[in-house]
Design a protein around this motif. Sequence first.
Motif, PDB file in Angstrom:
ATOM      1  N   GLY A 138      11.324  -9.461  36.698  1.00 27.44           N
ATOM      2  CA  GLY A 138      10.014  -8.723  36.887  1.00 27.44           C
ATOM      3  C   GLY A 138       9.986  -7.879  37.884  1.00 27.44           C
ATOM      4  O   GLY A 138       9.059  -7.274  38.106  1.00 27.44           O
ATOM      5  N   GLY A 139      11.109  -7.567  38.523  1.00 25.64           N
ATOM      6  CA  GLY A 139      11.555  -6.613  39.842  1.00 25.64           C
ATOM      7  C   GLY A 139      11.109  -6.897  40.996  1.00 25.64           C
ATOM      8  O   GLY A 139      10.739  -8.193  41.054  1.00 25.64           O
ATOM      9  N   GLY A 140      11.121  -6.141  42.011  1.00 28.53           N
ATOM     10  CA  GLY A 140      10.799  -6.766  43.206  1.00 28.53           C
ATOM     11  C   GLY A 140      11.973  -6.314  44.314  1.00 28.53           C
ATOM     12  O   GLY A 140      13.062  -5.772  43.647  1.00 28.53           O
ATOM     13  N   THR A 141      11.566  -6.619  45.839  1.00 25.38           N
ATOM     14  CA  THR A 141      12.686  -6.211  46.618  1.00 25.38           C
ATOM     15  C   THR A 141      13.081  -7.321  47.564  1.00 25.38           C
ATOM     16  O   THR A 141      13.853  -6.901  48.230  1.00 25.38           O
ATOM     17  CB  THR A 141      12.313  -4.982  47.292  1.00 25.38           C
ATOM     18  N   GLY A 142      12.239  -8.174  47.752  1.00 28.74           N
ATOM     19  CA  GLY A 142      12.445  -9.233  48.638  1.00 28.74           C
ATOM     20  C   GLY A 142      13.294 -10.334  48.056  1.00 28.74           C
ATOM     21  O   GLY A 142      13.034 -11.226  47.224  1.00 28.74           O
ATOM     22  N   LEU A 143      14.693 -10.209  48.591  1.00 30.33           N
ATOM     23  CA  LEU A 143      15.727 -11.218  48.122  1.00 30.33           C
ATOM     24  C   LEU A 143      15.906 -12.373  49.249  1.00 30.33           C
ATOM     25  O   LEU A 143      16.019 -12.132  50.323  1.00 30.33           O
ATOM     26  CB  LEU A 143      16.882 -10.606  47.880  1.00 30.33           C
ATOM     27  N   THR A 144      15.567 -13.692  48.741  1.00 32.94           N
ATOM     28  CA  THR A 144      15.671 -14.795  49.699  1.00 32.94           C
ATOM     29  C   THR A 144      16.662 -15.709  49.329  1.00 32.94           C
ATOM     30  O   THR A 144      16.944 -15.867  47.889  1.00 32.94           O
ATOM     31  CB  THR A 144      14.228 -15.690  49.604  1.00 32.94           C
ATOM     32  N   ALA A 145      17.379 -15.862  50.160  1.00 31.78           N
ATOM     33  CA  ALA A 145      18.572 -17.144  49.923  1.00 31.78           C
ATOM     34  C   ALA A 145      18.215 -18.379  50.683  1.00 31.78           C
ATOM     35  O   ALA A 145      17.712 -18.212  52.006  1.00 31.78           O
ATOM     36  CB  ALA A 145      19.780 -16.558  50.578  1.00 31.78           C
ATOM     37  N   ARG A 146      18.262 -19.301  50.033  1.00 34.71           N
ATOM     38  CA  ARG A 146      17.936 -20.798  50.349  1.00 34.71           C
ATOM     39  C   ARG A 146      18.814 -21.810  50.274  1.00 34.71           C
ATOM     40  O   ARG A 146      19.432 -21.882  49.188  1.00 34.71           O
ATOM     41  CB  ARG A 146      16.449 -21.121  49.666  1.00 34.71           C
ATOM     42  N   LEU A 147      18.924 -22.673  51.405  1.00 37.11           N
ATOM     43  CA  LEU A 147      20.068 -23.689  51.113  1.00 37.11           C
ATOM     44  C   LEU A 147      19.455 -24.993  50.706  1.00 37.11           C
ATOM     45  O   LEU A 147      18.437 -25.500  51.123  1.00 37.11           O
ATOM     46  CB  LEU A 147      20.804 -23.767  52.607  1.00 37.11           C
ATOM     47  N   TYR A 148      20.378 -25.669  49.784  1.00 39.17           N
ATOM     48  CA  TYR A 148      20.140 -26.990  49.155  1.00 39.17           C
ATOM     49  C   TYR A 148      21.175 -27.863  49.534  1.00 39.17           C
ATOM     50  O   TYR A 148      22.340 -27.654  49.525  1.00 39.17           O
ATOM     51  CB  TYR A 148      19.608 -26.561  47.644  1.00 39.17           C
ATOM     52  N   ALA A 149      20.732 -29.133  49.475  1.00 40.65           N
ATOM     53  CA  ALA A 149      21.778 -30.553  49.473  1.00 40.65           C
ATOM     54  C   ALA A 149      22.041 -30.538  48.030  1.00 40.65           C
ATOM     55  O   ALA A 149      21.820 -30.029  47.108  1.00 40.65           O
ATOM     56  CB  ALA A 149      21.218 -31.592  49.673  1.00 40.65           C
ATOM     57  N   ASP A 150      23.093 -31.307  47.794  1.00 43.16           N
ATOM     58  CA  ASP A 150      23.787 -31.635  46.500  1.00 43.16           C
ATOM     59  C   ASP A 150      22.805 -32.124  45.603  1.00 43.16           C
ATOM     60  O   ASP A 150      23.194 -32.117  44.365  1.00 43.16           O
ATOM     61  CB  ASP A 150      25.054 -32.392  46.826  1.00 43.16           C
ATOM     62  N   ASP A 151      21.890 -32.899  46.169  1.00 45.07           N
ATOM     63  CA  ASP A 151      21.056 -33.732  45.465  1.00 45.07           C
ATOM     64  C   ASP A 151      19.795 -32.846  45.151  1.00 45.07           C
ATOM     65  O   ASP A 151      18.853 -33.265  44.681  1.00 45.07           O
ATOM     66  CB  ASP A 151      20.581 -35.026  45.957  1.00 45.07           C
ATOM     67  N   HIS A 152      19.842 -31.480  45.429  1.00 46.03           N
ATOM     68  CA  HIS A 152      18.723 -30.589  45.025  1.00 46.03           C
ATOM     69  C   HIS A 152      17.673 -30.465  45.921  1.00 46.03           C
ATOM     70  O   HIS A 152      16.678 -29.770  45.680  1.00 46.03           O
ATOM     71  CB  HIS A 152      18.230 -30.515  43.415  1.00 46.03           C
ATOM     72  N   THR A 153      17.437 -31.462  46.955  1.00 46.59           N
ATOM     73  CA  THR A 153      16.445 -31.155  47.959  1.00 46.59           C
ATOM     74  C   THR A 153      16.944 -29.941  48.765  1.00 46.59           C
ATOM     75  O   THR A 153      17.974 -29.628  48.828  1.00 46.59           O
ATOM     76  CB  THR A 153      16.318 -32.365  48.895  1.00 46.59           C
ATOM     77  N   ALA A 154      15.835 -29.254  49.535  1.00 50.60           N
ATOM     78  CA  ALA A 154      15.932 -28.101  49.916  1.00 50.60           C
ATOM     79  C   ALA A 154      16.144 -28.594  51.565  1.00 50.60           C
ATOM     80  O   ALA A 154      15.360 -29.060  52.128  1.00 50.60           O
ATOM     81  CB  ALA A 154      15.078 -26.928  49.922  1.00 50.60           C
ATOM     82  N   TRP A 155      17.246 -27.852  52.339  1.00 45.94           N
ATOM     83  CA  TRP A 155      17.278 -28.265  53.728  1.00 45.94           C
ATOM     84  C   TRP A 155      16.204 -27.682  54.475  1.00 45.94           C
ATOM     85  O   TRP A 155      15.833 -26.593  54.228  1.00 45.94           O
ATOM     86  CB  TRP A 155      18.598 -27.726  54.105  1.00 45.94           C
ATOM     87  N   ALA A 156      15.591 -28.536  55.512  1.00 40.99           N
ATOM     88  CA  ALA A 156      14.607 -27.779  56.047  1.00 40.99           C
ATOM     89  C   ALA A 156      14.445 -27.910  57.828  1.00 40.99           C
ATOM     90  O   ALA A 156      15.192 -29.122  57.889  1.00 40.99           O
ATOM     91  CB  ALA A 156      13.205 -28.506  55.715  1.00 40.99           C
TER      92      ALA A 156
END
Length: 284
Positions: free
Chosen positions: A153-171
């Motif tokens: 859908g277009g856009g310009t804000g590219l975000t990279a987020r880190l996850y653990a192997d079990d798919h939980t998001a590191w915080a």
Amino acid sequence: MRPWAARPPWTHRPPRAARPVPAVVAVLTVGALVLGASGCGGRATTHHKPGTSHEQAGGSVGRLLAADDGAGNRLRQVDAEGAPAVTVSVRPDSEDGWNVHLSVRNFTFTPDSVGGAALLGRGHARLFLDGHPLARVYGSWFHLPASLVRTAGGGTGLTARLYADDHTAWAVNSAPVQATASLAAPSAAATAPGEARPDTTVEIVVSHGRVSPDPGRTEIKKGRTVRLRVRSDRADTLHVHGYDKEARLPAGKTVTLTFTADRSGLFEVETHESDLLLTQLVVR
């Protein structure tokens, strides 16, 4: 007195018959072997979700929060010291789309372990474009095709987020470990003929006096609409020099400041109270 009669040395008692082992002992032994193979020391037991372990189920690596990352993945919070970290940079590809570079710290990409236990400093990254999921990334470099951007859908804000192997998001501090960059100078192929070019969105996070991504320059075509999306862990004021645009930044909330880039030049975006440079807008 009766004389003592010594037993001849060659005389011995017949050996006792071997005592039979009760069947119940054999049953218990087999049961112990079965339990031992399926306990914590071996493969995950059946009460775990497939591909998970006791550590994941109990959240003993970091702390599982009730909140998620906005994409349905629960946050796994760890201490700020030694926590995974990421920065992202983007540059147009000469043939198509963009080349995305992820620089990580205290983190290792582990594509062979996806779906396994959550181990600190291991996992993968995911890319989002203005909040819409784009791709899963297993290394430092990723080619982002223009067609994928259009499909999202277009856009310009590219975000990279880190996850653990079990798919939980590191915080850290209840916020996902992530970084954002702008697709500020798309290649010619990024926009189809006759298609309107998207507005420019810049996403910035301020945490513990640090700005993410690192302050740099964002190229903007004159006349475009600019959206500054800023999240700060402390109350502050957002200010765009030259345009005299301001917005209050409540602690822990994302604020969007929108304006039209109708003046050419170099304009600094900063916070008033903490006096931090967030980015520089180059309007041409």
